[in-house]
Design a protein around this motif. Structure first.
Motif, PDB file in Angstrom:
ATOM      1  N   TRP A  40       1.645  -8.380  -9.277  1.00  0.00           N
ATOM      2  CA  TRP A  40       1.708  -7.616  -8.025  1.00  0.00           C
ATOM      3  C   TRP A  40       3.124  -7.155  -7.724  1.00  0.00           C
ATOM      4  N   ILE A  60       3.668  -4.084  -9.750  1.00  0.00           N
ATOM      5  CA  ILE A  60       2.939  -2.954  -9.158  1.00  0.00           C
ATOM      6  C   ILE A  60       3.685  -2.429  -7.930  1.00  0.00           C
ATOM      7  N   PHE A  84       6.831  -0.550  -8.926  1.00  0.00           N
ATOM      8  CA  PHE A  84       6.472   0.777  -9.434  1.00  0.00           C
ATOM      9  C   PHE A  84       6.119   1.715  -8.282  1.00  0.00           C
ATOM     10  N   LEU A  85       5.296   1.242  -7.338  1.00  0.00           N
ATOM     11  CA  LEU A  85       4.900   2.084  -6.212  1.00  0.00           C
ATOM     12  C   LEU A  85       6.081   2.434  -5.312  1.00  0.00           C
TER      13      LEU A  85
END
Length: 181
Positions: free
Chosen positions: A15, A18, A21-22
């Motif tokens: 997570w 993620i 990256f976001l």
């Protein structure tokens, strides 16, 4: 040992990747949008860089909030910390509200100020009417060069509150170059 650590926190690590990256994608998208607006409106790169700093601060706070949630900080605890921090910041900013007002005005001026560098404007201020060429638009103030070659700094929050008349577009082209001021 590293392998054990990875398996113990596998979901948090995934997570985290993620979210990172976001966050990078969000930062890139916001900066590209600001660049497009700056290019479309022919804004000074210094003003665009200032907006980039604001974007970085916003994205940083979103990232910290997201990562703290992923790594197990309770929402109640997080809310307590953020409300305490914002209460202290609120009191500090209230004490210097004009600074915050000028920064906010600078952001508004970045996106919707109808005048550009080099334009000659007249500010209809009953106490201090001024006429000059816009030399620079900073985070806190506007720099105007008068016909007497005086540099006047005018607060951003006031420029949005006063009527302004455009006297001449690109008036800097008519003035002689005085070199570095």
């Amino acid at each position: 040992m590293l392998e054990t650590l990875f398996f113990q926190h596998e979901s948090q690590i995934i997570w985290t990747a993620i979210v990172v990256f976001l966050i990078l994608l969000l930062r890139f998208t916001l900066k590209q949008s600001a660049k497009r607006i700056a290019k479309r409106d022919e804004l000074n790169f210094v003003r665009t860089r200032l907006i980039f700093k604001y974007i970085n601060v916003l994205v940083f706070f979103i990232a910290v909030f997201g990562l703290l949630l992923i790594w197990g900080v309770e929402i109640r605890e997080l809310a307590l910390v953020f409300s305490s921090v914002f209460a202290v910041l609120g009191l500090a900013l209230f004490a210097i509200w004009s600074v915050l007002s000028n920064i906010t005005s600078g952001i508004i001026m970045f996106f919707s100020f109808p005048y550009k560098l080099g334009d000659k404007i007249k500010i209809h201020d009953k106490d201090f009417p001024i006429e000059g060429i816009i030399e620079d638009i900073k985070a806190f103030q506007l720099h105007l060069r008068t016909d007497e070659d005086e540099l006047v700094t005018y607060p951003n929050n006031l420029i949005l509150q006063k009527p302004v008349t455009l006297l001449k577009k690109d008036a800097l082209l008519d003035k002689p170059d005085y070199g570095d001021r």
